[in-house]
Write an enzyme that holds these catalytic residues in place. Structure first.
Site, PDB file in Angstrom:
ATOM      1  N   SER A  38     -10.609  -2.505 -42.075  1.00 57.08           N
ATOM      2  CA  SER A  38     -10.564  -3.952 -42.335  1.00 57.08           C
ATOM      3  C   SER A  38     -10.825  -4.682 -41.034  1.00 57.08           C
ATOM      4  CB  SER A  38      -9.170  -4.338 -42.839  1.00 57.08           C
ATOM      5  OG  SER A  38      -8.278  -4.398 -41.717  1.00 57.08           O
ATOM      6  N   ASP A  39     -11.152  -5.958 -41.133  1.00 54.45           N
ATOM      7  CA  ASP A  39     -11.171  -6.732 -39.910  1.00 54.45           C
ATOM      8  C   ASP A  39      -9.721  -7.143 -39.613  1.00 54.45           C
ATOM      9  OD1 ASP A  39     -13.689  -9.007 -38.624  1.00 54.45           O
ATOM     10  OD2 ASP A  39     -11.893  -8.172 -37.679  1.00 54.45           O
ATOM     11  N   TRP A  40      -9.510  -7.692 -38.430  1.00 55.05           N
ATOM     12  CA  TRP A  40      -8.150  -7.979 -37.965  1.00 55.05           C
ATOM     13  C   TRP A  40      -7.391  -8.855 -38.974  1.00 55.05           C
ATOM     14  CZ3 TRP A  40      -6.269  -7.315 -32.596  1.00 55.05           C
ATOM     15  CH2 TRP A  40      -4.992  -7.837 -32.411  1.00 55.05           C
ATOM     16  N   GLY A  41      -6.340  -8.316 -39.564  1.00 55.90           N
ATOM     17  CA  GLY A  41      -5.474  -9.097 -40.439  1.00 55.90           C
ATOM     18  C   GLY A  41      -6.023  -9.336 -41.836  1.00 55.90           C
ATOM     19  N   ALA A  42      -7.216  -8.829 -42.121  1.00 60.25           N
ATOM     20  CA  ALA A  42      -7.906  -9.228 -43.360  1.00 60.25           C
ATOM     21  C   ALA A  42      -7.168  -8.803 -44.620  1.00 60.25           C
ATOM     22  CB  ALA A  42      -9.328  -8.669 -43.359  1.00 60.25           C
TER      23      ALA A  42
END
Ligand code: GLC
Length: 705
Positions: A262-266
């Protein structure tokens, strides 16, 4: 390890140990300072969680990584090593030009070399994987992350993605990878509405297939081992939880069997998107879409076990993700050697060495784009009295965004370097310019270093106004009123509105952000030690009101070119053309295409057409030029761009001589996706356009029989 041993290892793992492999956190959780590149929230991770995580983001440094890996393994029951991942986007400690700049060289070999050297500075210091290349297509100048793209063209970006992955993913003598690439952001991140970062994306499947997917696919075909899903939505579903996107399109259609992160925090942000009521539902949606690693949220850590116990998901789904992650670690040989390529001594010798700086200088030379050079004011003569001024003449902040580990001590300011090279160069403090009019009048030429600062582009840095700030505009007008010949060097991470600059300046160089060797590179170009050769890979609009704007425009039913009355596709307050288009870029040689010879004008789909092109350089300067070949499909089942890049070649031409080169047309350059997203090929006429400059193209009709 053999695959059978990996399978055995998976069988030995507890559910908690499996879940740990899917969690990625910063080194801070191990009391090691890490780079924070996203919102930090309380993750409520306990020691028993941290001791089982699978990977660390943002930590680099041979000593720190070695110690962390050692401590971690001492407490690891099954001795599964940590992975270390970072954003090595355009260099590690030695910074190369931002990717949008580097793409202006139209040189895959250069990109491959840059990636190889950047990887080496990184893996010697403990980094295993970079979150690069960025395969997103640039689309709207307002978006801050254009600087990380390779421009607005699908074909060029595809060629460069291949080069990045090839350069990053070198193997050692026993066949293990030294370093791996994580291509991002799948998919269509550059299409965010209004150019506003993290905004919604609404795009047809056919446009994705035609213009965006080939770029990601190019990285996959070259063997990229990881993909990062995008923040945005596709078809109204956030990418990180989008089964059609990640399973159907990525894993099945593109045959990608690697790790998706995932991207950061997604994953947690699925609740912000209001498609998940809580972290638990977010975790369920993401794992069901086969997102393998949860970057910096507690969703997987705190919920996957419950979801399995409640039979909301099968443990098989977890096992598949864990297996992909174990295979990734195995590709790097980490089970046999958890410290990978770490080598403190070699790192001390290689990081920032002359060899890598030489490449950084070469890359910076080739990334500069000479947009205007009226009256051949450039190159300058060392005997001329020159004034240098502007907001970016006295700063070391020339790396551009995403240069987290850049060694600023290696950067010379423009002022430092220029004054060291030439006693006829004088610096004036930009803020005092308005009361030093008398001093200014003693100079004939002024080099103005302006544009935007590196903090104004990159992630979360979209703009509604892409023109220069008022003070710069006024200063330029002031200098012009004094009849000074102005050379404008524009620093930016995006296309900017340079209309007023174009009005007042004799010459314009687009310098982007060129990294560690910026100052020397620009000096070499201005004084003719190097002949500029870059060409724009993203169009510069005349106004932000034209955005998004691209050279690959569609004709529409009422093109201005066919106007019979006022009812055409136009603005009433600006024309449709960009100020500077994709493919524009001058040299000091003003080379010209002398002749284009087609060996034949018709072909069957299993044939090709060879074209011989003669380019002459009547100047006193050796030059490198870039020949671009576009195709215009004159009639198709769906609308097609009026021209689309399908081939390019960099050539060297000695002064007072010429070069002949060959280009070849084959069916792959004529194919496209029809309304049902099926690849198709129409018999009929195609216009072939060949040139060094998009405003002077040699055109020819060929026929597919
Ligand atoms: C950021 C970026 C992504 C980057 C990741 C890790 O939010 O979107 O490109 O690789 O987080 O830093």
């Amino acid at each position: 390890m053999k695959q059978s041993e990996i399978i055995e290892l998976l069988k030995e793992m507890t559910v908690d140990e499996k879940i740990g492999q899917l969690v990625q956190i910063t080194g801070d959780f191990f009391n090691e300072e890490s780079q924070i590149t996203g919102p930090m929230e309380n993750m409520n991770l306990q020691k028993e969680h941290i001791s089982k995580v699978g990977s660390v983001i943002g930590l680099i440094g041979s000593q720190k990584v070695q110690e962390l890996q050692k401590d971690y393994l001492e407490n690891s029951r099954l001795k599964i090593p940590l992975l270390f991942m970072s954003d090595i986007i355009h260099g590690t400690n030695t910074i190369f030009p931002i990717p949008l700049a580097l793409s202006s060289a139209f040189c895959p070999e250069l990109v491959e070399n840059v990636a190889k050297y950047a990887a080496k500075e990184a893996y010697l210091q403990g980094c295993n994987i970079t979150f690069s290349p960025m395969a997103d297509l640039a689309y709207d100048a307002r978006w801050g992350r254009n600087m990380e793209t390779s421009g607005e063209d699908t074909y060029l970006s595809s060629q460069l993605m291949k080069a990045y992955v090839k350069g990053y993913q070198q193997k050692d003598e026993i066949g293990n990878y030294k370093f791996l690439s994580c291509t991002k952001h799948f998919a269509g991140y550059g299409l965010v509405q209004s150019g506003r970062d993290y905004n919604t994306v609404d795009v047809s499947k056919r446009f994705l297939k035609e213009f965006h997917y080939p770029i990601y696919e190019s990285a996959i075909k070259e063997g990229t081992k990881m993909m990062m899903s995008a923040f945005n939505t596709i078809n109204s579903i956030p990418a990180v939880a989008n089964k059609e996107l990640l399973i159907n399109d990525l894993r099945q259609d593109m045959d990608f069997d690697g790790v998706i992160i995932s991207d950061w925090g997604a994953i947690k942000e699925l609740t912000n998107h209001q498609v998940a009521k809580d972290d638990k539902e977010a975790a369920k949606l993401a794992i069901q879409a086969t997102t393998d690693i949860d970057m910096m949220t507690p969703c997987y850590q705190h919920n996957l076990k419950k979801l399995i116990e409640e039979k909301q998901i099968e443990e098989k789904l977890l096992d598949e993700s864990v297996l992909r992650i174990l295979n990734l670690k195995n590709d790097l040989g980490l089970f046999e050697n958890p410290y990978g390529q770490i080598n403190t001594k070699e790192a001390n010798e290689f990081v920032g060495c002359n060899e890598i700086k030489k490449l950084a200088l070469q890359a910076a030379h080739k990334s500069c784009v000479l947009l205007k050079n009226n009256n051949n004011i450039l190159p300058l003569n060392k005997n001329e009295k020159i004034l240098i001024v502007g907001p970016l003449v006295n700063t070391q902040d020339l790396f551009g965004s995403w240069s987290i580990y850049g060694q600023i001590k290696d950067v010379q300011t423009i002022k430092e370097y220029f004054e060291s090279q030439n006693e006829n160069i004088h610096f004036m403090d930009y803020n005092l310019i308005n009361n030093q009019i008398d001093e200014i009048s003693s100079f004939d030429k002024v080099i103005y270093f302006g544009g935007e600062t590196q903090e104004e582009s990159g992630e979360a840095n979209s703009k509604v106004d892409i023109s220069l700030d008022d003070y710069q505009q006024k200063t330029i007008q002031k200098l012009k009123s004094l009849n000074k010949q102005i050379i404008f060097v524009n620093f930016s991470g995006r296309p900017m509105d340079l209309v007023n600059i174009n009005l007042h300046c004799e010459s314009i160089i687009q310098a982007w952000f060129l990294g560690t060797m910026t100052a020397q590179a620009i000096y070499d170009i201005l004084y003719g030690n190097v002949n500029p050769s870059g060409k724009l890979t993203m169009s510069f609009p005349k106004s932000v009101g034209q955005c998004p704007i691209s050279y690959k425009e569609f004709q529409t039913g009422r093109p201005v070119s066919k106007a019979i009355d006022n009812y055409v596709s136009k603005y009433i307050d600006e024309d449709n053309e960009p100020l500077f288009s994709f493919g524009e870029g001058l040299t000091y040689s003003n080379a010209k295409i002398k002749e284009v010879t087609y060996k034949k004008e018709q072909m069957h789909e299993n044939e090709t057409i060879d074209i011989e092109i003669e380019v002459e350089n009547n100047s006193d300067y050796d030059c490198e030029e870039i020949v671009l070949l576009y195709v215009n499909d004159l009639v198709a089942k769906v609308i097609r761009p009026l021209k689309e890049l399908k081939q390019f070649k960099r050539i060297n031409i000695k002064a007072k001589s010429f070069t002949k080169l060959k280009m070849t047309i084959d069916k792959s350059m004529l194919e496209y996706y029809d309304q049902n997203c099926q690849l198709c090929l129409d018999k009929g006429d195609f216009e072939i356009l060949i040139g060094l400059n998009p405003k002077k193209l040699n055109k020819k009709i060929i026929t597919l029989k």
